[in-house]
Design an enzyme around this catalytic site. Structure first.
Site, PDB file in Angstrom:
ATOM      1  N   ASP A 222       0.917  -1.373   0.045  1.00  0.00           N
ATOM      2  CA  ASP A 222      -0.030  -0.026   0.020  1.00  0.00           C
ATOM      3  C   ASP A 222       0.752   1.094   0.036  1.00  0.00           C
ATOM      4  OD1 ASP A 222      -2.367   1.663   0.554  1.00  0.00           O
ATOM      5  OD2 ASP A 222      -3.384  -0.356   0.491  1.00  0.00           O
ATOM      6  N   HIS A 275      -3.802   4.241  -4.025  1.00  0.00           N
ATOM      7  CA  HIS A 275      -3.030   3.282  -2.689  1.00  0.00           C
ATOM      8  C   HIS A 275      -1.816   3.034  -3.306  1.00  0.00           C
ATOM      9  CE1 HIS A 275      -6.189   2.905   0.034  1.00  0.00           C
ATOM     10  NE2 HIS A 275      -7.051   2.867  -0.896  1.00  0.00           N
ATOM     11  N   GLU A 346     -10.988   3.785  -4.171  1.00  0.00           N
ATOM     12  CA  GLU A 346     -10.627   4.887  -3.584  1.00  0.00           C
ATOM     13  C   GLU A 346      -9.890   5.803  -4.330  1.00  0.00           C
ATOM     14  OE1 GLU A 346     -11.405   3.688   1.034  1.00  0.00           O
ATOM     15  OE2 GLU A 346      -9.380   3.154   0.312  1.00  0.00           O
TER      16      GLU A 346
END
Ligand SMILES: *[C@@H]1O[C@H](CO)[C@@H](O)[C@H](O)[C@H]1NC(C)=O
Ligand SMILES: *[C@@H]1O[C@H](CO)[C@@H](O)[C@H](O)[C@H]1NC(C)=O
Ligand SMILES: *[C@@H]1O[C@H](CO)[C@@H](O)[C@H](O)[C@H]1NC(C)=O
Ligand SMILES: *[C@@H]1O[C@H](CO)[C@@H](O)[C@H](O)[C@H]1NC(C)=O
Ligand SMILES: *[C@@H]1O[C@H](CO)[C@@H](O)[C@H](O)[C@H]1NC(C)=O
Length: 601
Positions: A222, A275, A346
């Site tokens: 990440d 990410h 996201e």
């Protein structure tokens, strides 16, 4: 397809004991017991035929492991299911069961497998039957594939228990016909937020094997760290937490072999284009954008990430695709599953402001939107992802790429969508749209929820009243623990994730997976947060949460799960405790309702 029979002979043992009917977890689809009573099994020198073991001796090693576990543990469940409700007396401990004299003993385990060559890939037949006919002395296991036979053995090892006096027994006769409801049954580990050691990953796989979960989704990296060695770019692990917190290729192979030996697929994830920071920036700082910006939404229009630290791949910078391609190619060569998870969740628009390439791209044509940008990513990245990994390569992505306000316009329907928002509403949307779906609804299946926030300098905790009273903070809103509260095993097991789907929509649900994001997880806590709750999911997706008459059987799972937690710990999987031990030893004494049908429908 070739048929083989492997014979494992066990020495005779001349006495048996009264046993209990041990209910394995997950509950088999069908299990029928007779009334003959237990039969003894001794601790013999096992004679196992050198039958053609289609997968490098996996079957033989699975049997050796099973038998070693049975004999080492001398397992006795604390208590089995009581007749409901039967408050006095509590059922006798198996350990204290009365010994009878038996005339026969189990002398062989016969395994018959139809297709020894079937590979461990999505959709492989995992069914099996296991039968002990009364006083035959034979345990007969039939399976279509090696992988079904492995499941039969994890059932068998729960059925054979100690008689409390040095002997082993199995209740008989018993007939089990078993197969999973769903082909995809998983958990997710996250080694980007915190490193998880190889040993602890193997421990998760051991728990999965015992509960018949078959997919380990490995969220490798990440923004915070890049822990995996990549041949093309060894410099990426400069962003590991330390040189010791790196997975070498040998580490990965060891994990894959351990998983495969237990019928567990490992699906790697490199989360892109969101990410992304650590690792990538070591290759070329321009591959990522907004990496050194302020992340938080204390100034909402400016915030660049959902959590610290920020970073996303630069979708317009050409070299991004060269680097992505090499990383993906190297990892595809290392991992053996046909499937690869390429993230897609996201995306934060503000992060893209920090890329000159992207701002220029928007300036070139003011009609361009963030949806167009997401589409640009797919158009350029998908050919790379599809072009590597063999003819059976299948891609998985988080649902955001399709269902978000900044979603791409055209998401190919052969990509498996992992759904994590809005419970059954999103599952309906995705299946109605034609996607195969893996259910990971955060309101039900996120195992990391309910441990408060991890971000610091948070004044919301500095109040002289219970912040739990503020429903927008600790319980379900933004901030603190965004997905609070903690998802109990009952919450997980009770989740009817196909509610309101049509039959054809339900066909698109291929299974479920419980993610354990690891902002607050490392070696010390991973097993206790994962287990035994993941086992509740395991039964939900193996045989469902309903009994034969269609009623919720959560209350019947109780004792299975409490026993199974003890069994996990005995097998080295450090599952948390759920109840005072009194409740374990006294089935249903700790129920909230005397009425055992209180959980409807
Ligand atoms: C990013 O750009 C958008 C559109 O120009 C603007 O509204 C927003 O404030 C910018 N964000 C930052 C953090 O500069
Ligand atoms: C990126 O590649 C495309 C196609 O190869 C080319 O037309 C474009 O000029 C390149 N952009 C940059 C910024 O190098
Ligand atoms: C699914 O959600 C998207 C995005 O909100 C929406 O545009 C689409 O109409 C929905 N599709 C269905 C079948 O509900
Ligand atoms: C299922 O559909 C019914 C009727 O539209 C609705 O009332 C109910 O809330 C839905 N259930 C869920 C779990 O969304
Ligand atoms: C038990 O609960 C169920 C569901 O609420 C109810 O239908 C049933 O009548 C109850 N049984 C008794 C004996 O109260």
């Amino acid at each position: 397809m070739k048929g083989i029979t492997c014979l494992g002979a066990l020495a005779l043992f001349t006495s048996a004991a009264s046993a209990v009917k041990v209910n394995p977890l997950p509950a088999p689809r069908s299990i029928t017991w007779g009334h003959t009573g237990p039969i003894a099994i001794s601790k013999p020198a096992l004679r196992y035929d050198q039958c053609q073991d289609g997968h490098e001796g996996i079957l033989r090693r699975a049997w050796d492991r099973t038998w070693a576990t049975i004999t080492d543990l001398q397992w006795v469940p604390a208590a089995t299911e009581a007749p409901i409700p039967s408050f006095q007396p509590w059922p006798t401990d198996a350990a204290q069961a009365k010994r009878d004299t038996a005339t026969t003993a189990v002398h062989s385990v016969q395994l018959a497998i139809v297709d020894v060559d079937a590979d461990l890939q999505y959709g492989v037949d995992e069914s099996y039957t296991l039968e002990v006919t009364a006083n035959s002395g034979v345990i007969q296991i039939n399976a279509h594939t090696v992988w079904g036979a492995i499941h039969a053995l994890t059932t068998l090892q729960q059925l054979i228990i100690s008689d409390g006096q040095g002997g082993l027994i199995i209740e008989q006769p018993v007939k089990i016909e078993d197969a999973p409801l769903y082909p995809y049954r998983g958990i997710m580990i996250d080694t980007g937020r915190n490193f998880i050691s190889v040993a602890k990953i193997l421990e998760q796989i051991d728990g999965m094997a015992l509960s018949k979960l078959n997919v380990l989704h490995w969220h490798l990296d990440d923004t915070q760290s890049w822990p995996i060695h990549v041949k093309s770019y060894p410099q990426m692990t400069r962003d590991a937490y330390s040189s010791r917190e790196v997975y070498t290729e040998a580490d990965v192979r060891r994990i894959l072999a351990h998983a495969r030996a237990r019928g567990v697929r490992v699906i790697p994830e490199v989360d892109m284009p969101g990410h992304s920071s650590s690792g990538w920036k070591q290759v070329d700082p321009n591959v990522v954008t907004c990496t050194d910006t302020w992340w938080s939404n204390d100034d909402w229009p400016k915030h660049t990430a959902v959590e610290p630290n920020p970073g996303q791949l630069d979708i317009i910078y050409n070299k991004t695709y060269e680097v992505v391609g090499n990383v993906y190619k190297d990892l595809s060569a290392l991992f053996t599953d046909n499937w690869f998870h390429v993230g897609g969740d996201e995306l934060q628009n503000n992060c893209f402001n920090f890329s000159a390439y992207i701002t220029e791209w928007f300036a070139e044509d003011p009609s361009r939107t963030y949806n167009d940008l997401s589409q640009y990513w797919l158009d350029h990245a998908l050919p790379i992802f599809r072009g590597t990994g063999g003819p059976h390569r299948r891609l998985m992505m988080w649902e955001d790429i399709f269902i978000n306000s900044d979603a791409a316009h055209d998401v190919p329907r052969d990509i498996v969508m992992q759904s994590w928002n809005n419970g059954v509403d999103n599952i309906k949307n995705l299946t109605a749209s034609g996607f195969d779906v893996v259910v990971s609804s955060s309101d039900f299946l996120y195992l990391d929820c309910g441990f408060a926030g991890f971000v610091t300098n948070d004044p919301r905790y500095d109040v002289m009243s219970n912040p739990g009273g503020d429903v927008t903070f600790n319980y379900g809103g933004n901030g603190g623990s965004w997905c609070a509260p903690y998802k109990s095993w009952q919450r997980i097991y009770d989740y009817d994730f196909t509610t309101n789907l049509t039959a054809s929509e339900a066909q698109h649900v291929i299974g479920a997976e419980a993610p354990l994001w690891s902002e607050q997880v490392d070696d010390v806590t991973i097993s206790s947060k994962m287990w035994p709750r993941a086992a509740a999911l395991a039964e939900l997706v193996w045989s469902g949460n309903r009994d034969a008459s269609g009623h919720k059987r959560t209350t019947q799972l109780t004792q299975r799960l409490l026993n199974f937690r003890e069994y996990l710990v005995a097998n080295g999987v450090m599952a948390t405790n759920l109840v005072p031990k009194y409740c374990l030893q006294h089935p249903h004494a700790c129920d909230l309702y005397y009425n055992q049908s209180a959980i409807t429908p």
